[in-house]
Design a protein around this motif. Structure first.
Motif, PDB file in Angstrom:
ATOM      1  N   ASP A 125      -9.446   3.284  -3.535  1.00  0.00           N
ATOM      2  CA  ASP A 125      -9.800   2.334  -4.691  1.00  0.00           C
ATOM      3  C   ASP A 125     -10.877   3.219  -5.531  1.00  0.00           C
ATOM      4  O   ASP A 125     -11.172   2.528  -6.564  1.00  0.00           O
ATOM      5  CB  ASP A 125     -10.524   1.252  -4.211  1.00  0.00           C
ATOM      6  N   HIS A 177      -2.228   2.748  -0.085  1.00  0.00           N
ATOM      7  CA  HIS A 177      -2.373   1.767   1.054  1.00  0.00           C
ATOM      8  C   HIS A 177      -1.735   0.429   0.893  1.00  0.00           C
ATOM      9  O   HIS A 177      -1.447   0.226  -0.457  1.00  0.00           O
ATOM     10  CB  HIS A 177      -3.838   1.610   1.679  1.00  0.00           C
ATOM     11  N   HIS A 199      -2.272  -3.934   1.944  1.00  0.00           N
ATOM     12  CA  HIS A 199      -2.794  -5.132   2.728  1.00  0.00           C
ATOM     13  C   HIS A 199      -2.423  -6.422   2.291  1.00  0.00           C
ATOM     14  O   HIS A 199      -1.604  -6.326   1.467  1.00  0.00           O
ATOM     15  CB  HIS A 199      -4.377  -4.911   2.484  1.00  0.00           C
ATOM     16  N   TYR A 203      -5.097  -7.421 -11.590  1.00  0.00           N
ATOM     17  CA  TYR A 203      -5.984  -6.453 -12.223  1.00  0.00           C
ATOM     18  C   TYR A 203      -6.129  -6.544 -13.617  1.00  0.00           C
ATOM     19  O   TYR A 203      -5.036  -6.765 -14.280  1.00  0.00           O
ATOM     20  CB  TYR A 203      -5.722  -4.805 -11.685  1.00  0.00           C
ATOM     21  N   HIS A 225       0.009   0.513  -2.712  1.00  0.00           N
ATOM     22  CA  HIS A 225      -0.271   0.668  -4.154  1.00  0.00           C
ATOM     23  C   HIS A 225      -1.294   1.890  -4.081  1.00  0.00           C
ATOM     24  O   HIS A 225      -1.997   2.081  -3.249  1.00  0.00           O
ATOM     25  CB  HIS A 225      -0.856  -0.393  -4.648  1.00  0.00           C
TER      26      HIS A 225
HETATM   27 FE   LIG Z   1      -6.086  -1.835  -2.071  1.00  0.00          FE
END
Ligand SMILES: [Fe+2]
Ligand SMILES: [Fe+2]
Length: 375
Positions: free
Chosen positions: A256, A291, A293, A299, A331
């Motif tokens: 991130d 990663h 999740h 966004y 992503h």
């Molecule tokens: Fe993420």
């Protein structure tokens, strides 16, 4: 035998349903159907996939494409007739629930100088992220807040709220983010129009930020027992400054960059029980690793330009563009500039994932943590 296939979800894996249709079984299934029942093994593999399968499509909504249509709505309908004058983001995979991604709704709202929408309240929680214009304000339960570009505002579940633009301002556009699809999935949505159409301003203007936005300082006597943040407005200036300061002392996350969550100052937890939000900074030239999740993420580009690869689809973005990352999608983000930082505002349903014990996360192991781009 009936033409309907009941064994289309078969998997020849130990522990999974693997029953072939026979004339006898199909007759049995048809009997069950008449009793409003069914045999679990015919659909078990469908309703319990090995891992989440989002129907949301990774997509970028480009502001330069949307902006003319958003502005045009101001000529076509009045806020009085439309209630809210919004162009909403309709994910091709989530049209049935009017979601931008997963169970999250989003839209672009425009108001002209001097306009004021009627006050209302709903069970859905809402947030706003200001895109352009001057003179916008929001009133939440008597607290009036003046708003500027990239300010982030809360209108939590059950609060009276209304939006307007002062007559000396300019046309304002902002993103509305709500958990409407989630609330509807729970069949728990209520909506009320304020009996007097507008609410009284019962606190000093911007008292929420004056009381609760101080870094690591809380007012002595202020009491707050609501399940959401007492701070309703998170201004862009201090947010960006905090990110830059933090960036000087951390490498950030490999996935991130430098990310800070907007929090309830009393709990350190998410701003509202169902939706969380963050602002992240990608350094010049930074490219994160992939990663995935659980949780749905929307966004908005607050600053700069770059791209995000979602399950192999590259989404190029620049300021004000909005894009989504569906649940359990790999992503990774990249800042296109070698000189300037890029900032991404994000809102998500992570508080729901966390409070229900459904959060899972996994890094992409192969290819040095980067996805191959699909054409
Ligand atoms: Fe993420
Ligand atoms: Fe609302």
């Amino acid at each position: 035998m009936s033409k309907t296939s009941h064994d289309q979800y078969r998997e020849s894996v130990v522990g999974r349903a693997d029953v072939a249709d026979t004339a006898q079984l199909v007759a049995y299934y048809e009997q069950l159907e008449k009793l409003a029942t069914g045999a679990l093994w015919t659909i078990a593999n469908k309703i319990e996939p090995w891992q989440p399968k989002s129907t949301s499509v990774p997509i970028v909504w480009r502001y330069r494409d949307l902006r003319p249509y958003v502005l045009r709505s101001a000529d076509l309908v009045t806020p009085e007739k439309a209630g809210r004058r919004v162009v909403f983001l309709n994910n091709p995979g989530r049209r049935d629930v009017s979601a931008a991604v997963g169970w999250l709704y989003s839209g672009l709202q425009v108001m002209k100088p001097g306009e004021l929408a009627s006050a209302h309240a709903h069970s859905a929680s809402a947030l706003r992220f200001i895109m352009e214009g001057s003179g916008a304000y929001t009133i939440v339960d008597g607290h009036k807040m003046t708003l500027g570009a990239n300010d982030f505002v809360l209108t939590p579940n059950g609060t009276w709220h209304e939006h307007g633009v002062s007559s000396d301002g300019t046309a304002c556009i902002w993103q509305d983010g709500l958990d409407i699809p989630l609330v509807n999935a729970f069949e728990a949505g209520f909506y009320v129009v304020h009996p007097e159409l507008n609410q009284a301003i019962t606190f000093p203007v911007n008292d929420s930020t004056a009381s609760w936005a101080a870094t690591a300082l809380h007012p002595q006597r202020a009491k707050w027992t609501k399940p959401y943040s007492p701070l309703f407005k998170y201004e862009w200036g201090p947010t960006y400054e905090s990110l830059c300061r933090y960036a000087r002392v951390t490498d950030g996350s490999p996935y991130d960059g430098v990310l800070m969550n907007y929090v309830n100052p009393l709990t350190g937890g998410p701003v509202m029980p169902t939706m969380g939000a963050s602002m992240q900074l990608l350094r010049p030239g930074e490219r994160t690793r992939a990663h995935r999740h659980t949780g749905s993420f929307l966004y908005q580009v607050a600053k700069g330009s770059g791209n995000t690869v979602v399950n192999g689809t590259r989404l190029d973005w620049t300021e004000h563009d909005i894009f989504c990352v569906p649940s359990w999608s790999f992503h990774e983000h990249a800042n296109a500039s070698q000189f300037d930082d890029a900032c991404l505002f994000c809102f998500n349903d992570l508080p729901v994932m966390n409070s229900l014990g459904l959060y899972r996360e996994e890094a992409l192991g192969e290819n040095d943590g980067h996805q191959p781009i699909l054409e």
